[in-house]
Design a protein around this motif. Structure first.
Motif, PDB file in Angstrom:
ATOM      1  N   GLU A 130       0.765  -1.160   0.044  1.00 38.10           N
ATOM      2  CA  GLU A 130      -0.233  -0.010  -0.091  1.00 38.10           C
ATOM      3  C   GLU A 130       0.966   1.209   0.045  1.00 38.10           C
ATOM      4  O   GLU A 130       0.456   2.479  -0.482  1.00 38.10           O
ATOM      5  N   ILE A 131       1.990   1.202   0.539  1.00 38.90           N
ATOM      6  CA  ILE A 131       3.022   2.240   0.698  1.00 38.90           C
ATOM      7  C   ILE A 131       4.301   2.127   0.116  1.00 38.90           C
ATOM      8  O   ILE A 131       5.106   1.433   0.367  1.00 38.90           O
ATOM      9  N   ALA A 132       4.537   3.220  -0.803  1.00 39.36           N
ATOM     10  CA  ALA A 132       5.829   3.045  -1.564  1.00 39.36           C
ATOM     11  C   ALA A 132       7.092   3.628  -0.654  1.00 39.36           C
ATOM     12  O   ALA A 132       8.079   3.134  -0.519  1.00 39.36           O
ATOM     13  N   SER A 133       6.593   4.833  -0.009  1.00 37.29           N
ATOM     14  CA  SER A 133       7.725   5.151   1.005  1.00 37.29           C
ATOM     15  C   SER A 133       7.020   6.201   2.051  1.00 37.29           C
ATOM     16  O   SER A 133       5.707   6.527   1.561  1.00 37.29           O
ATOM     17  N   VAL A 134       7.755   6.403   2.954  1.00 39.65           N
ATOM     18  CA  VAL A 134       7.248   7.619   3.979  1.00 39.65           C
ATOM     19  C   VAL A 134       8.298   8.400   4.314  1.00 39.65           C
ATOM     20  O   VAL A 134       9.598   8.280   4.084  1.00 39.65           O
ATOM     21  N   ALA A 135       8.031   9.567   4.577  1.00 36.83           N
ATOM     22  CA  ALA A 135       9.035  10.673   5.142  1.00 36.83           C
ATOM     23  C   ALA A 135       8.260  11.748   5.971  1.00 36.83           C
ATOM     24  O   ALA A 135       7.254  12.151   5.825  1.00 36.83           O
ATOM     25  N   PHE A 136       9.077  12.035   7.046  1.00 36.19           N
ATOM     26  CA  PHE A 136       8.595  13.115   7.904  1.00 36.19           C
ATOM     27  C   PHE A 136       8.987  14.540   7.232  1.00 36.19           C
ATOM     28  O   PHE A 136      10.132  14.744   6.748  1.00 36.19           O
ATOM     29  N   MET A 137       7.874  15.301   7.392  1.00 32.33           N
ATOM     30  CA  MET A 137       8.096  16.656   6.707  1.00 32.33           C
ATOM     31  C   MET A 137       6.781  17.619   7.497  1.00 32.33           C
ATOM     32  O   MET A 137       6.052  16.956   7.544  1.00 32.33           O
ATOM     33  N   THR A 138       7.290  19.027   7.217  1.00 32.06           N
ATOM     34  CA  THR A 138       6.333  19.961   7.824  1.00 32.06           C
ATOM     35  C   THR A 138       5.303  20.174   6.671  1.00 32.06           C
ATOM     36  O   THR A 138       5.416  19.689   5.360  1.00 32.06           O
ATOM     37  N   VAL A 139       4.164  20.662   6.730  1.00 27.35           N
ATOM     38  CA  VAL A 139       3.330  20.944   5.696  1.00 27.35           C
ATOM     39  C   VAL A 139       3.866  21.979   4.891  1.00 27.35           C
ATOM     40  O   VAL A 139       3.899  21.697   3.387  1.00 27.35           O
TER      41      VAL A 139
END
Length: 170
Positions: A133-142
């Motif tokens: 379901e998920i290719a990648s994730v990353a923490f970011m601000t809006v």
């Protein structure tokens, strides 16, 4: 690439007041904007106030390859928004946390309509993402994710844009 979503998954259909009035399949709901159904978005915040964003797998039936909130999913028939948020968070990221309810908004896509509830949780991981379901994730601000979209480095999904707009009203 084969689609991994089950077109026969059953959702509650709701009226304009978000009261359950029937049921329909995912396939039916995604083909008829008159069939209002429910969805959840979960925002996972880390210790620095960043949000975990996910790039959807290319095998998703809606917005493949686009970026959305930490967790997103439909509310199954007979399930509450809260139950769906906990279930989806466990399924997609491997964490089991109750969320803080932020609110609900109505979103109209060209082919479907959803009442969407937004929740937030706090975790810096580790996460076990559901790879189909998920290719990648990353923490970011809006601000970071909007800048990357402007620069053409990622494509933000329409639902993610709606959640960002919703957050600006909170």
């Amino acid at each position: 690439m084969a689609i991994t979503d089950n077109p026969e998954e059953l959702f509650d259909i709701v009226d304009g007041d978000d009261t359950v009035i029937g049921q329909a399949t995912r396939r039916e709901c995604h083909a008829d904007p008159a069939l209002i159904h429910r969805a959840v978005f979960v925002l996972v915040f880390n210790d620095w106030g960043e949000i975990l964003w996910q790039e959807r797998s290319h095998s998703k039936d809606v917005n493949p390859g686009q970026w959305v909130t930490s967790v997103s999913g439909h509310v199954d028939a007979g399930e509450s928004y809260e139950e769906a948020a906990v279930r989806e968070t466990r399924e997609e990221l491997g964490i089991d946390l109750p969320g803080e309810f932020l609110g609900t908004f109505l979103y109209r896509y060209p082919t479907e309509t959803e009442y969407s509830s937004v929740f937030k949780v706090f975790s810096s991981g580790p996460f076990t993402r559901k790879r189909d379901e998920i290719a990648s994730v990353a923490f970011m601000t809006v601000a970071d994710i909007l800048r990357r979209e402007r620069e053409g480095r990622l494509r933000l999904s329409p639902p993610a844009r709606s959640v960002i707009d919703f957050l600006s009203l909170c």
